[in-house]
Design a protein around this motif. Structure first.
Motif, short mmCIF file in Angstrom:
data_model
loop_
_atom_site.label_atom_id
_atom_site.label_comp_id
_atom_site.label_asym_id
_atom_site.label_seq_id
_atom_site.Cartn_x
_atom_site.Cartn_y
_atom_site.Cartn_z
N VAL A 197 6.95 -15.57 -35.81
CA VAL A 197 5.54 -15.90 -35.68
C VAL A 197 4.79 -14.77 -34.97
O VAL A 197 3.70 -14.37 -35.38
CB VAL A 197 5.36 -17.23 -34.92
CG1 VAL A 197 3.88 -17.51 -34.67
CG2 VAL A 197 5.98 -18.38 -35.70
N ILE A 225 1.05 -25.36 -40.45
CA ILE A 225 2.05 -24.51 -39.79
C ILE A 225 2.52 -25.16 -38.49
O ILE A 225 3.72 -25.20 -38.19
CB ILE A 225 1.48 -23.11 -39.52
CG1 ILE A 225 1.21 -22.38 -40.85
CG2 ILE A 225 2.43 -22.29 -38.66
CD1 ILE A 225 0.49 -21.07 -40.69
N ASN A 226 1.58 -25.69 -37.70
CA ASN A 226 1.93 -26.35 -36.44
C ASN A 226 2.78 -27.59 -36.67
O ASN A 226 3.71 -27.88 -35.91
CB ASN A 226 0.66 -26.73 -35.67
CG ASN A 226 -0.06 -25.53 -35.10
OD1 ASN A 226 0.57 -24.53 -34.77
ND2 ASN A 226 -1.37 -25.61 -35.00
N ASN A 286 6.31 -26.40 -37.64
CA ASN A 286 7.00 -25.92 -36.44
C ASN A 286 7.43 -27.08 -35.55
O ASN A 286 8.51 -27.05 -34.94
CB ASN A 286 6.10 -24.96 -35.65
CG ASN A 286 6.03 -23.58 -36.27
OD1 ASN A 286 7.01 -23.09 -36.82
ND2 ASN A 286 4.88 -22.93 -36.17
N ALA A 320 8.32 -23.40 -42.42
CA ALA A 320 7.37 -22.86 -41.42
C ALA A 320 7.23 -21.35 -41.56
O ALA A 320 6.12 -20.81 -41.48
CB ALA A 320 7.84 -23.22 -40.01
N ALA A 360 5.21 -20.72 -44.77
CA ALA A 360 3.80 -21.07 -44.59
C ALA A 360 3.08 -20.03 -43.72
O ALA A 360 1.91 -19.68 -43.99
CB ALA A 360 3.69 -22.46 -43.96
N THR A 361 3.76 -19.54 -42.70
CA THR A 361 3.17 -18.53 -41.82
C THR A 361 2.92 -17.23 -42.58
O THR A 361 1.83 -16.64 -42.49
CB THR A 361 4.09 -18.25 -40.62
OG1 THR A 361 4.32 -19.47 -39.90
CG2 THR A 361 3.45 -17.25 -39.67
#
Length: 402
Positions: free
Chosen positions: A165, A263-264, A267, A361, A364-365
């Motif tokens: 990230v 994303i959150n 995660n 994740a 998506a990031t």
């Protein structure tokens, strides 16, 4: 270990004073009475606090350092070395000052017969609950080396996810900061200079140039006020988010906003599954694992929702049923946990779903960053083009008049 200073009477009646290290006051008195039968006074030595004695850095323990330490423990303990000796060996090789100090003190405590988890918890309260409780479970079951091996995988995975990230966000954040600095310099310094030149030359300026000059004048007049308002809003926001209601609302918003919300959430699911896997592999019950997981979740809303499940589990509800009542965990995670629970393979199911959410994740990031970068570049191009056209239009007009 706690350092105590004491005054006592020696066997011949002479007054003596000194210091002794022990786990508690009773142990300290026992040590003193070996040489001095009568203890007159004993009190803990207060540690000096100041700028020079404070450790540099935040309170959080570095995840990478924890992973390396757990790996060392796992290997050394498998060779038959005692836990106290392992602590001494690892402390001499650890670069992290806080961990080295913790290991040294914990080695002394364990050598005196105290528990490993209790010693770690006492000497370093900043250690994550996941670490302490997994060690405690391994200590009770006699599989301490396996607990350290589990934690090594957990923290290594956590470290890699955070690094992904950070690496993905470095370039966009750098570009945005540079753009803000350039905008401030252009509006406050460059445009006023050009505006003065145009005023001296005379003539009517194009509408676009007039707009740019007005915007620049607005920035000049109100820059300090804008900065003060921004600082006020940031401070007010932090104060509000420090309250229970504000923290819950802000973290809830972080799960619902476009792009970043997804994303959150991914995660959060990854963190839930990875933490539960590590705790269940250590032999901790589902209820206790949920309680510990709730404490280490980064998102406060997910932490509160996970905490609510603990009470339901103690009442006899199944994990899948508890998770279905939570609006923030996706159906995939909920149903996979229910299937794993029904088949008796909850640990392996959570491990599989953790890998799935790690990959999701990460994807998506990267996808969000790939869309963000061209968006930033287009915005900067439009902004730069507006300024260039605003500057050159009056020049062309003046050339035409000559």
């Amino acid at each position: 270990m706690i350092t105590y200073q004491y005054k006592a009477l020696s066997p011949d009646g002479a007054k003596v004073s000194g210091v002794v290290e022990a786990m508690d006051e009773f142990s300290a008195v026992d040590q003193i009475k070996v040489t001095c039968p009568i203890v007159l006074k004993i009190e803990p030595v207060k540690e000096k606090s100041g700028l020079l004695t404070k450790e540099i850095g935040g309170k959080k323990i570095d995840t990478k350092a924890l992973s390396v330490m757990c790996s060392q423990f796992s290997i050394i303990l498998q060779s038959g070395v005692t836990i106290a000796q392992a602590m001494e060996m690892i402390s001499s090789q650890t670069q992290d000052k806080r961990l080295r100090k913790t290991l040294e003190k914990s080695a002394e405590d364990v050598a005196q017969g105290n528990g490993v988890a209790v010693s770690f918890e006492k000497n370093c309260p900043e250690l994550p609950a996941t670490f302490i409780e997994t060690i405690r479970a391994g200590e009770y079951s006699g599989t301490l080396e396996n607990s350290f091996a589990t934690l090594e995988k957990y923290y290594e995975k956590s470290y890699k996810n955070k690094q992904k990230v950070k690496q993905a966000m470095t370039y966009p954040i750098f570009v945005v900061i540079v753009a803000i600095v350039v905008l401030a310099v252009v509006m406050i310094k460059v445009i006023p200079t050009i505006s003065a030149v145009f005023s001296d030359l005379g003539g009517d300026l194009p509408k676009m140039t007039q707009m740019m000059i007005r915007v620049s004048e607005f920035f000049q007049r109100n820059f300090l006020w804008m900065l003060l308002v921004l600082i006020f809003l940031v401070i007010a926001g932090k104060i509000y988010c420090s309250t229970e209601k504000g923290r819950y609302q802000w973290n809830g918003l972080m799960l619902k906003i476009p792009v970043l919300g997804k994303i959150n959430q991914l995660n959060g699911c990854s963190q839930f599954a990875n933490t539960m896997t590590a705790l269940l592999e250590a032999g901790i019950s589902v209820g206790d694992a949920l309680e510990i997981t709730a404490k280490v979740m980064d998102n406060y809303v997910l932490s509160v929702e996970t905490e609510k499940m603990v009470g339901k589990i103690s009442e006899g509800y199944r994990l899948g049923d508890c998770m279905r009542k939570c609006d923030y965990y996706p159906t995939t995670l909920t149903e996979m946990c229910a299937i794993g629970e029904n088949t008796g393979e909850l640990e392996h199911t959570l491990e599989t779903i953790a890998t799935y959410y790690d990959n999701e994740a990460d994807h998506a990031t990267k996808q969000a960053i790939s869309k963000l970068e061209p968006t930033i570049m287009v915005f900067l191009a439009i902004f730069a083009g507006f300024i260039v056209i605003s500057i050159y239009l009056p020049m062309f007009t003046m050339y035409g008049m000559m």
